[in-house]
Write a protein that holds these residues in place. Structure first.
Motif, PDB file in Angstrom:
ATOM      1  N   UNK A 347      59.586 -29.266 -52.732  1.00 21.10           N
ATOM      2  CA  UNK A 347      58.742 -28.793 -53.817  1.00 21.10           C
ATOM      3  C   UNK A 347      57.462 -28.126 -53.268  1.00 21.10           C
ATOM      4  N   UNK A 348      56.894 -28.718 -52.218  1.00 25.37           N
ATOM      5  CA  UNK A 348      55.684 -28.137 -51.627  1.00 25.37           C
ATOM      6  C   UNK A 348      55.978 -26.779 -51.000  1.00 25.37           C
ATOM      7  N   UNK A 349      57.146 -26.649 -50.378  1.00 22.57           N
ATOM      8  CA  UNK A 349      57.513 -25.362 -49.778  1.00 22.57           C
ATOM      9  C   UNK A 349      57.648 -24.266 -50.834  1.00 22.57           C
ATOM     10  N   UNK A 350      58.108 -24.664 -51.991  1.00 18.48           N
ATOM     11  CA  UNK A 350      58.293 -23.691 -53.066  1.00 18.48           C
ATOM     12  C   UNK A 350      57.007 -23.407 -53.826  1.00 18.48           C
ATOM     13  N   UNK A 407      68.962 -25.474 -49.227  1.00 19.50           N
ATOM     14  CA  UNK A 407      68.258 -24.855 -50.360  1.00 19.50           C
ATOM     15  C   UNK A 407      67.186 -23.895 -49.851  1.00 19.50           C
ATOM     16  N   UNK A 408      66.452 -24.327 -48.863  1.00 16.88           N
ATOM     17  CA  UNK A 408      65.372 -23.486 -48.330  1.00 16.88           C
ATOM     18  C   UNK A 408      65.913 -22.219 -47.661  1.00 16.88           C
ATOM     19  N   UNK A 409      67.040 -22.344 -46.957  1.00 14.88           N
ATOM     20  CA  UNK A 409      67.636 -21.171 -46.326  1.00 14.88           C
ATOM     21  C   UNK A 409      68.109 -20.164 -47.372  1.00 14.88           C
ATOM     22  N   UNK A 410      68.617 -20.657 -48.531  1.00 20.33           N
ATOM     23  CA  UNK A 410      69.086 -19.751 -49.576  1.00 20.33           C
ATOM     24  C   UNK A 410      67.931 -19.081 -50.310  1.00 20.33           C
ATOM     25  N   UNK A 411      66.813 -19.809 -50.465  1.00 19.81           N
ATOM     26  CA  UNK A 411      65.681 -19.238 -51.189  1.00 19.81           C
ATOM     27  C   UNK A 411      64.821 -18.325 -50.308  1.00 19.81           C
ATOM     28  N   UNK A 412      64.861 -18.523 -49.005  1.00 22.38           N
ATOM     29  CA  UNK A 412      64.028 -17.712 -48.117  1.00 22.38           C
ATOM     30  C   UNK A 412      64.570 -16.300 -48.061  1.00 22.38           C
ATOM     31  N   UNK A 413      63.734 -15.279 -48.173  1.00 23.19           N
ATOM     32  CA  UNK A 413      64.232 -13.898 -48.167  1.00 23.19           C
ATOM     33  C   UNK A 413      64.860 -13.569 -46.823  1.00 23.19           C
TER      34      UNK A 413
END
Length: 420
Positions: A347-350, A407-413
């Protein structure tokens, strides 16, 4: 148990120390040969004992460590006798000119050996006898008194005009050209000449020259008469002390030239240390010990044989850091806490601020699942929800960490390679 190389190194060290001690003891007892007759040197070839004997006799003495450019200063400060004992450094023409002026004004000079050029300035020179030089024998002298028993000499005095052309050619390098023109030696007007000591063949060894104006120059062919060895082992002091006394009973100090003996002022501590290391037995021993120590260090630093394999250490990736954190929290028995921290980290990363309760985290994950654009991302969020709600052991923390990273790999551009 000592290894064989260590035993050999210790044996080498002991051998070097023994050689240094023996060399030092031999130099201490025998002394170096051919050193300058300086009043600062206490060895056999020095003249410190001569200087100290005159001090005990109550003679005013000084060891001059500056050039002779100001020799002719105020009359009350001028020395009564200038002593120049065969220095290794020649006097400059300007210094010889000062000596000439000093003698013409009534001063007295004792020059032994070449006298730094003073002997040549008076028209004399020191040479070895042609017959004796080939055999290496010394020249016996006529004893002024039967009780003296003065030792033999190795050189004699001879007028420059009477020396052979061969001898002049052999000494051409050390004799100054145009000496009279540069120094004014030709202005010395000889009044009388006395031979104080000569060989058994009638060759002069010590000559006293008196000049108009009252000046006196005493020439001694052999500087060995003014060394510690001769004053310790022979009756030379009975003959040499009057030579070291100002003539005509004048009062004043006797000045010893030490500047041309190599003891001029302005030396540094580093230079003194270098001279001590190079010229003293203890210094040589210390240098040898340092050399052995350097060799020992070099031998110990060399690695023989192939290089041994070591553990290849590389930097951890971000996923490995997360897994390591999860593993540490699992070891502490805080699986639920681990999963909650992983969700909070996502959540903090987002970019979402604030701390949520467990039921609020579930609602936030459901909302995130609906908002994700790819199937893989939504599947990762569902796995993260299962890790948070379903029972299990430490594998729950590892599954949550991997699902959060997906999740983070998919959301990261995605990064694109710059065109070349």
């Amino acid at each position: 148990m000592w290894r064989r190389p260590e035993v050999a190194l210790v044996a080498l060290f002991v051998a070097v120390v023994s050689v240094a001690i023996v060399a030092g003891l031999r130099n201490t007892t025998e002394g170096g040969e051919g050193g300058p007759p300086s009043a600062f040197l206490a060895g056999p070839d020095g003249a410190k004992a001569v200087y100290e004997v005159l001090l005990r006799l109550g003679r005013p003495l000084e060891r001059r460590r500056t050039p002779l450019y100001d020799l002719n200063r105020a009359h009350q400060q001028a020395p009564a006798l200038l002593v120049v004992l065969d220095p290794p450094d020649e006097l400059t023409p300007a210094e010889l000119e000062q000596v000439v002026q000093y003698v013409r004004s009534g001063g007295a000079v004792l020059a032994a050996g070449d006298g730094g050029g003073i002997t040549r300035c008076t028209g004399w020179d020191t040479i070895q006898s042609t017959f004796e030089a080939s055999t290496g024998d010394s020249l016996s002298v006529q004893q002024p008194l039967p009780a003296y028993h003065l030792p033999a000499v190795t050189v004699e005095l001879r007028l420059v005009d009477t020396t052979s052309a061969t001898q002049r050619k052999a000494r051409r390098r050390r004799l100054r050209p145009d000496l009279d023109t540069e120094t004014g030696c030709g202005r010395l007007e000889l009044a009388s000449q006395d031979t104080l000591l000569e060989t058994e063949r009638g060759k002069p060894v010590v000559v006293r020259l008196r000049y108009h104006g009252g000046g006196v120059i005493t020439l001694a062919a052999d500087p060995g008469y003014f060394r510690n060895r001769a004053w310790r082992d022979t009756n030379v002091p009975y003959f040499a002390v009057p030579l070291l006394t100002p003539p005509r009973g004048e009062r004043g100090r006797v000045t010893w030239d030490e500047y041309h003996q190599g003891f001029g002022r302005g030396g540094s501590l580093e230079g003194a240390v270098r001279d001590w290391l190079a010229n003293s037995p203890a210094g040589w021993a210390l240098l040898q010990l340092m050399g052995v120590g350097l060799v020992a260090v070099a031998m110990a630093a060399v690695r023989f044989g192939p290089a041994q394999a070591v553990i290849d250490r590389r930097r951890r990736s971000p996923l490995e850091h997360v897994e390591a954190l999860a593993a540490s929290l699992e070891g502490a028995g805080g699986v639920d806490t681990t999963v909650a921290l992983i969700v909070a980290g996502l959540r903090r990363r987002l970019g979402r601020a604030g701390v949520l309760r467990p039921d609020e985290q579930q609602a936030w994950l459901s909302t995130l699942e609906l908002a994700l654009p790819t199937v893989r991302a939504r599947d990762a969020v569902r796995r993260l929800q299962q890790a948070e709600t379903q029972p299990g052991g430490p594998e729950r923390a590892l599954a949550a960490a991997q699902a959060m990273e997906d999740v983070w790999e998919e959301l990261r551009p995605p990064t694109t390679r710059a065109g070349s």
